[in-house]
Each structure stands twice: as C-alpha cells, then as structure tokens.
Design a protein around this motif. Structure first.
Motif, PDB file in Angstrom:
ATOM      1  N   GLY A  83       0.827  -1.196   0.000  1.00 22.32           N
ATOM      2  CA  GLY A  83       0.000   0.000   0.000  1.00 22.32           C
ATOM      3  C   GLY A  83       0.863   1.248   0.000  1.00 22.32           C
ATOM      4  N   ARG A  84       0.290   2.318   0.518  1.00 22.50           N
ATOM      5  CA  ARG A  84       0.993   3.601   0.605  1.00 22.50           C
ATOM      6  C   ARG A  84       0.826   4.141   2.019  1.00 22.50           C
ATOM      7  N   HIS A 114      -2.974   3.618   3.207  1.00 19.36           N
ATOM      8  CA  HIS A 114      -3.851   3.263   2.087  1.00 19.36           C
ATOM      9  C   HIS A 114      -3.492   1.852   1.622  1.00 19.36           C
ATOM     10  N   ASN A 115      -4.486   0.994   1.520  1.00 17.10           N
ATOM     11  CA  ASN A 115      -4.261  -0.329   0.944  1.00 17.10           C
ATOM     12  C   ASN A 115      -4.609  -0.245  -0.536  1.00 17.10           C
ATOM     13  N   ALA A 157       5.301  -5.698   3.185  1.00 14.71           N
ATOM     14  CA  ALA A 157       5.730  -6.548   4.290  1.00 14.71           C
ATOM     15  C   ALA A 157       7.204  -6.323   4.615  1.00 14.71           C
ATOM     16  N   GLY A 158       7.484  -6.151   5.901  1.00 13.52           N
ATOM     17  CA  GLY A 158       8.849  -5.942   6.373  1.00 13.52           C
ATOM     18  C   GLY A 158       9.207  -4.485   6.587  1.00 13.52           C
ATOM     19  N   ASP A 159       8.410  -3.552   6.059  1.00 12.32           N
ATOM     20  CA  ASP A 159       8.709  -2.124   6.225  1.00 12.32           C
ATOM     21  C   ASP A 159       8.334  -1.657   7.626  1.00 12.32           C
ATOM     22  N   ASP A 170      -5.245  -8.148   1.760  1.00 10.13           N
ATOM     23  CA  ASP A 170      -5.280  -7.346   2.976  1.00 10.13           C
ATOM     24  C   ASP A 170      -3.906  -6.741   3.255  1.00 10.13           C
ATOM     25  N   LEU A 171      -3.896  -5.535   3.767  1.00 11.51           N
ATOM     26  CA  LEU A 171      -2.671  -4.883   4.231  1.00 11.51           C
ATOM     27  C   LEU A 171      -2.672  -5.031   5.746  1.00 11.51           C
TER      28      LEU A 171
END
Length: 75
Positions: A9-10, A37-38, A22-24, A43-44
């Motif tokens: 996402g953002r 934002h997804n 993932a991982g951020d 799913d986010l």
C-alpha cells in the motif's frame, strides 16, 4: 511506529507518500498527520505501536491537535 506484515500500500506521513509492503517499518514524528492506504490485491496487515502523551489523561494532546484533523481526500 507502523510495522507492515503483509500486503502492499501507501503510507502518508505529513506531505510525503511512500509505498509500503511486508517488512517495512515506518516511524511517525509526534503530532504528524499520517494515514495508510491499501492499494494492493490482498489485505494490508500491520502493527501500530505508539507512546501515550506525557499527560496521562490525554487532554493536552487532544487540545494541541484540535483543528489539525484533515478531511479524507477522494481517491
């Protein structure tokens, strides 16, 4: 902090918008507007960890931020 576990996402922090996945791990400076934002197909999933304000009642933090809320933008 936001730790992203799944999806993409953002992340909007202040006036900056960056892609997340993932991982951020994203750190949010105190009293800074932020939004997730997804924009992916799944799913986010993320964890959000934050400190409580110095004032245990939260009254000071709410008073300082009144009028700082932004209306959601149409996408």
């Amino acid at each position: 902090y936001y730790l992203f576990q799944q999806g993409s996402g953002r992340m909007e922090v202040g006036k900056d918008v960056e892609p997340v996945s993932a991982g951020d791990l994203v750190a949010i400076p105190g009293s800074t507007f932020h939004r997730v934002h997804n924009d992916g197909e799944t799913d986010l999933v993320f964890f959000c960890v934050f400190e409580t304000p110095d004032d245990p009642s939260g009254v000071r933090a709410r008073a300082e931020n009144e009028g700082d809320a932004r209306e959601p933008q149409q996408e």
